[in-house]
Design an enzyme around this catalytic site. Structure first.
Site, PDB file in Angstrom:
ATOM      1  N   TYR A 141       0.814  -1.214   0.000  1.00 41.58           N
ATOM      2  CA  TYR A 141       0.000   0.000   0.000  1.00 41.58           C
ATOM      3  C   TYR A 141       0.856   1.276   0.000  1.00 41.58           C
ATOM      4  CZ  TYR A 141      -3.125   3.494   2.148  1.00 41.58           C
ATOM      5  OH  TYR A 141      -3.821   4.628   2.456  1.00 41.58           O
TER       6      TYR A 141
ATOM      7  N   ALA B 176       9.013  -3.191   3.131  1.00 41.92           N
ATOM      8  CA  ALA B 176       8.533  -4.572   3.295  1.00 41.92           C
ATOM      9  C   ALA B 176       8.501  -4.946   4.775  1.00 41.92           C
ATOM     10  CB  ALA B 176       9.456  -5.524   2.541  1.00 41.92           C
TER      11      ALA B 176
ATOM     12  N   TYR C 210       4.519  -6.123  17.036  1.00 41.22           N
ATOM     13  CA  TYR C 210       4.748  -5.299  15.849  1.00 41.22           C
ATOM     14  C   TYR C 210       5.626  -4.100  16.207  1.00 41.22           C
ATOM     15  CZ  TYR C 210       3.771  -1.755  12.324  1.00 41.22           C
ATOM     16  OH  TYR C 210       3.910  -0.765  11.394  1.00 41.22           O
TER      17      TYR C 210
END
Ligand code: UDP
Length: 323
Positions: A11, A74, A141
């Site tokens: 995106y 990425a 994350y």
């Protein structure tokens, strides 16, 4: 300049690739298409399908592209998923990122621009959040991105690799050609717009009893074209360090839903659900550092304008990318 863009089929990467090409740079995209889409890669860019775990491929791609600059998008990037599969996050975002970093040093790359996140801050004591705020992530994350930030510091100190790490707040919106299509959509704005498109009967609000004015989580939404502009500014020699990218305005989940109703002209039904694990209540950027040091000038600082570009893209691409 020759630029290698990892995750250039995703995106944010796809829109940055388009902006780089428009600005006259030569771009090679390296992407394993696990999340990205081949048709999201601008036809003017060279494309290499490959994974960052494949060190030989990474080295060969760097050599063939002659990249002077790497933009490293990425990554695995879902808070909720990271709470269920932490190993995936540390492998993709730390271990595979390190393979790229070592290859970059070996190839004599001049500049490394990294997509970090406001999730590195955890639950902030002070909002808006400045770059020097404590970083205590509350999900794998955020932790994985913080570890990579630390790797960058050491590679800068020891190898002299110049880097810019951008702590994105909530990327949103679309360019004329490229927008947001995740195979499993977890993000708020596309999920709300799916209701406006008539694709789902309702959206979900993950938690309505947070310590925020309307009980729902507050986030700082930033347009991907503005993110792209920041990356191009970061490529200038001498730009170095950690920068927040946000607009400094917080919008609650309910406010986002209302903005989507206004822009689409559709009523949007929303159901209240339990908290999503790992979500801090309020994340809003202090973004003056990027403005002052990089000359960053966001063109779409208002939520309505951001949602309008997303709505236009989703209307034109109701099923996202074909592949
Ligand atoms: N959210 C929500 N419903 C959804 C998706 C997200 O209520 O269908 C909430 C989520 O809990 C968070 C905010 O919206 O508070 C933004 O979530 P998103 O996944 O878009 O981005 P994140 O903040 O995780 O990067």
């Amino acid at each position: 300049m020759n630029v290698l863009v990892t995750g250039g089929a995703g995106y944010i990467g796809s829109v940055c690739v388009e902006a780089l090409l428009d600005a006259g740079h030569r771009v090679t995209v390296l992407d394993n298409l696990s999340e990205g889409h081949r048709s999201a890669v601008d036809a003017r860019a060279a494309f290499v399908e490959g994974c960052l775990s494949d060190a030989a491929k990474v080295r060969a791609t760097l050599q063939q592209s002659g990249a002077e600059v790497i933009l490293h998008f990425a990554a695995s990037a879902l808070v909720g998923e990271s709470m269920a599969q932490p190993g995936k996050y540390f492998r993709n975002n730390v271990a595979n990122g390190l393979t790229l970093l070592e290859a970059a040093v070996a190839a004599g790359v001049r500049k490394f621009v990294f997509s970090s996140t406001c999730a590195t801050y955890g639950i902030p004591d002070v909002v808006p959040i400045a770059e020097e705020a404590p970083q205590q992530p509350v999900n794998p994350y955020g932790e994985s991105k913080l570890i990579f930030e630390k790797l960058l510091r050491w590679f800068h100190r020891i190898h002299g690799l110049e880097f810019v790490a951008f702590r994105y707040f909530n990327a949103a919106g679309a360019s004329e050609r490229f927008g947001e299509h995740h195979r499993v959509e977890a993000h708020l704005i596309p999920n709300v717009l799916k209701v406006a498109l008539g694709q789902t009967p309702h959206c979900e609000i993950f938690g309505a009893d947070y310590p925020t004015p309307d009980g729902t989580c507050v986030r700082d939404y930033v347009h991907i074209l503005d993110l792209a502009q920041a990356h191009i500014l970061a490529m200038q020699p001498g730009k170095q360090g950690f920068f927040n990218l946000g607009n400094g305005d917080g919008y609650s989940v309910r406010e986002v839903i209302r903005a989507c109703e206004k822009i689409s002209g559709q009523a949007i039904k929303a159901l209240e659900k339990p908290h999503r694990p790992g979500d801090p209540p309020r994340l809003v950027a202090a973004a003056t550092k990027a403005i002052n040091e990089l000359g960053w000038r966001p063109k779409y600082p208002k939520l309505d304008d951001i949602v309008a570009t997303a709505w236009r893209w989703h209307q034109r691409h109701p099923n996202g990318y074909a592949d």
